[in-house]
Design an enzyme around this catalytic site. Structure first.
Site, PDB file in Angstrom:
ATOM      1  N   SER A 160     -52.022  34.692 -37.226  1.00 20.25           N
ATOM      2  CA  SER A 160     -50.598  34.336 -37.328  1.00 20.25           C
ATOM      3  C   SER A 160     -50.271  32.892 -37.666  1.00 20.25           C
ATOM      4  CB  SER A 160     -49.881  34.711 -36.042  1.00 20.25           C
ATOM      5  OG  SER A 160     -49.624  36.078 -36.067  1.00 20.25           O
TER       6      SER A 160
ATOM      7  N   LYS B 134     -42.800  27.354 -32.491  1.00 22.14           N
ATOM      8  CA  LYS B 134     -42.642  28.808 -32.527  1.00 22.14           C
ATOM      9  C   LYS B 134     -41.957  29.300 -31.257  1.00 22.14           C
ATOM     10  CE  LYS B 134     -45.566  32.916 -33.427  1.00 22.14           C
ATOM     11  NZ  LYS B 134     -46.942  33.356 -33.698  1.00 22.14           N
TER      12      LYS B 134
ATOM     13  N   SER C  82     -47.483  35.954 -37.908  1.00 19.21           N
ATOM     14  CA  SER C  82     -46.203  36.011 -37.240  1.00 19.21           C
ATOM     15  C   SER C  82     -45.511  34.654 -37.106  1.00 19.21           C
ATOM     16  CB  SER C  82     -46.375  36.626 -35.852  1.00 19.21           C
ATOM     17  OG  SER C  82     -47.190  35.796 -35.037  1.00 19.21           O
TER      18      SER C  82
HETATM   19  N1  GLN Z   1     -50.867  40.396 -37.588  1.00 11.94           N
HETATM   20  C1  GLN Z   1     -51.637  40.360 -36.379  1.00 11.94           C
HETATM   21  C2  GLN Z   1     -50.974  41.218 -35.335  1.00 11.94           C
HETATM   22  O1  GLN Z   1     -49.927  41.721 -35.612  1.00 11.94           O
HETATM   23  C3  GLN Z   1     -51.783  38.963 -35.898  1.00 11.94           C
HETATM   24  C4  GLN Z   1     -50.680  38.505 -35.041  1.00 11.94           C
HETATM   25  C5  GLN Z   1     -50.922  37.141 -34.480  1.00 11.94           C
HETATM   26  O2  GLN Z   1     -51.887  36.462 -34.808  1.00 11.94           O
HETATM   27  N2  GLN Z   1     -50.057  36.782 -33.568  1.00 11.94           N
HETATM   28  O3  GLN Z   1     -51.467  41.393 -34.261  1.00 11.94           O
END
Ligand code: GLN
Length: 442
Positions: A164, A65, A140
């Site tokens: 994410s 990532k 994400s």
């Molecule tokens: N969707 C969640 C957020 O936007 C989780 C994001 C993540 O785990 N990086 O914070």
């Protein structure tokens, strides 16, 4: 030879047809662009393999990532802020992978600074779901899940602050793991929210995810939150006999609930597990607790992107979701609001943690859907609340520092759906063992 970066595709075709360029050269050129060192590393690892000196990941291709530093590659966090940022060092997880002769094949797309659940907030455009190209792949860690699902890599690393890793794993039909907080070093991860973030593996099979977890888990002097020895226990853990499973009442798409429940009862029969339906009293507070914490910690983490040391000033180039969080975080953390939002969120987090710990005094695992709804169409307008609701079942594990895994459980209209299993803190090894059993049965 011609500079392939400067030649148009049409010109390139002429070169190919004239025999002045081979298809192999062209593809090698792109592999070099994706990661200039990968082929060289692969050759060196082949030598080690022949000599019988190779590590545990020898020769496997691992996608990473874009918020994890890999020396020489572009950790841009899918943001214009870090568009040209080349990592000067390896994150601890990358060092560990290199030590075991894994090969970083490339960097993957993501929601900008990991802010999102759909993969759509990337400054470089959305990632597509490999099962249905018009749908979001989740986020994400969108690119990492897709890389694994579409077989562009053997394994991948994602980061999980509120889901994410598990969320895109669920939408893409692969396995995603959020380790217990403190299991895996965060050194070299560009923070979204430091008290919640964990790096974890994404893979096509549970054992593959465990293989990568075993390599990256462990104490790291450079991340004080890893100072415990639980990872060794986790590496050795085996499946308990007659596990006790808690099945909480959740708000989700009926089809998803049914798919998960049916399969849980099937699994329970096979492993002679005892199932109890339970209620998690504070489950509805989870999203409201999570976001203020993330806003404040993210605001603080982004202060270094002031345009002097790293790339562009974040406020000038970032997308709307990142700006919302920076603005929100700066408001919430103002002295006069301290007691109102942030401290309340911390108190709610403690309640959630206590409640889950209590549940794990009686049960070995909690099982529920990973994501409460099916993925939407790329570009479809969702309200902020609707977008945040995607996280309602995943943030619990982060708030309570628990390990959680998503494994594919069913397909609804051809779209993969994941089942989430949570275990008690540092029960990562038991979680893997149980998830493997579930995978075999499913
Ligand atoms: N969707 C969640 C957020 O936007 C989780 C994001 C993540 O785990 N990086 O914070």
């Amino acid at each position: 030879m011609v500079n392939l970066a400067k030649v148009s595709a049409v010109e390139k075709l002429k070169l190919l047809q004239a025999g002045e360029l081979t298809a192999e050269e062209n593809i090698e050129f792109f592999l070099q662009q994706i990661n200039p060192n990968a082929l060289e590393q692969a050759k060196a690892i082949d030598r080690k393999l022949r000599e019988g000196k190779a590590g545990k990941l020898a020769g496997l291709a691992i996608a990473v990532k874009a918020n994890i530093n890999v020396r020489g590659l572009n950790a841009n966090c899918a943001s214009l802020t870090l568009k040209d940022y080349i990592s000067p060092y390896d994150a601890s997880v990358i060092e560990a992978i290199r030590r075991e002769d894994g090969i970083v094949i490339g960097i993957t797309n993501m929601d900008e600074f990991a802010c999102g659940s759909s993969g759509e907030t990337s400054a470089f455009g959305p990632t597509k779901n490999p099962h249905r190209h018009e749908l979001i792949p989740g986020g994400s860690s969108s690119g990492s899940a897709v890389a694994v699902a579409a077989c562009l890599s053997d394994l991948a690393l994602g980061s999980d602050t509120g889901g994410s890793i598990r969320n895109p794993a669920s939408h893409c039909g692969v396995v995603g793991v959020k380790p217990s907080y403190g299991m895996v070093s965060r050194y070299g991860l560009i923070d979204l929210s430091m008290s919640l973030d964990q790096i974890g593996p994404i893979a096509r099979h549970v054992d593959d995810a465990r293989l990568l977890f075993d390599v990256i888990a462990g104490k790291d002097e450079r991340d004080a939150t890893t100072l415990h020895d639980k990872h060794d226990e986790a590496r050795k853990a085996r499946l308990a006999k007659r596990p006790k499973i808690a099945l909480p009442v959740v708000q989700a798409d009926e089809k998803i609930i049914t798919a998960v429940q049916e399969n849980v009862y099937r699994i329970a029969q096979e492993v002679e597990a005892e199932i109890s339906e339970i209620k998690i009293d504070h489950i509805d507070l989870a999203v409201q607790t999570y976001y203020p914490l993330v806003y404040v910690e993210f605001f603080s983490a982004t202060r270094r992107f002031d345009g002097r040391r790293y790339g562009e000033r974040i406020e000038e180039v970032a997308g709307p979701e990142v700006l919302r969080r920076i603005l929100g975080g700066s408001e919430i953390s103002k002295a006069e609001y301290a007691g109102r939002y942030y401290r309340r969120a911390l108190a709610a987090r403690a309640l959630i943690r206590q409640e889950l710990d209590k549940i794990f005094e009686k049960f070995d695992f909690i099982i529920m859907p990973t994501v409460p709804r099916l993925p939407h169409k790329i570009g479809q307008a969702l309200s902020v609340e609707e977008m945040y609701a995607y996280d309602s079942l995943t943030v619990l594990a982060n708030l309570a520092e628990l390990p959680a895994i998503s494994i594919p459980v069913a397909k609804i209209n051809g779209i993969p759906v994941g089942m989430q299993i949570l275990a008690s803190r540092y029960g990562d090894g038991r979680l893997f063992a149980f998830a493997k059993r579930c995978e075999e049965i499913l």
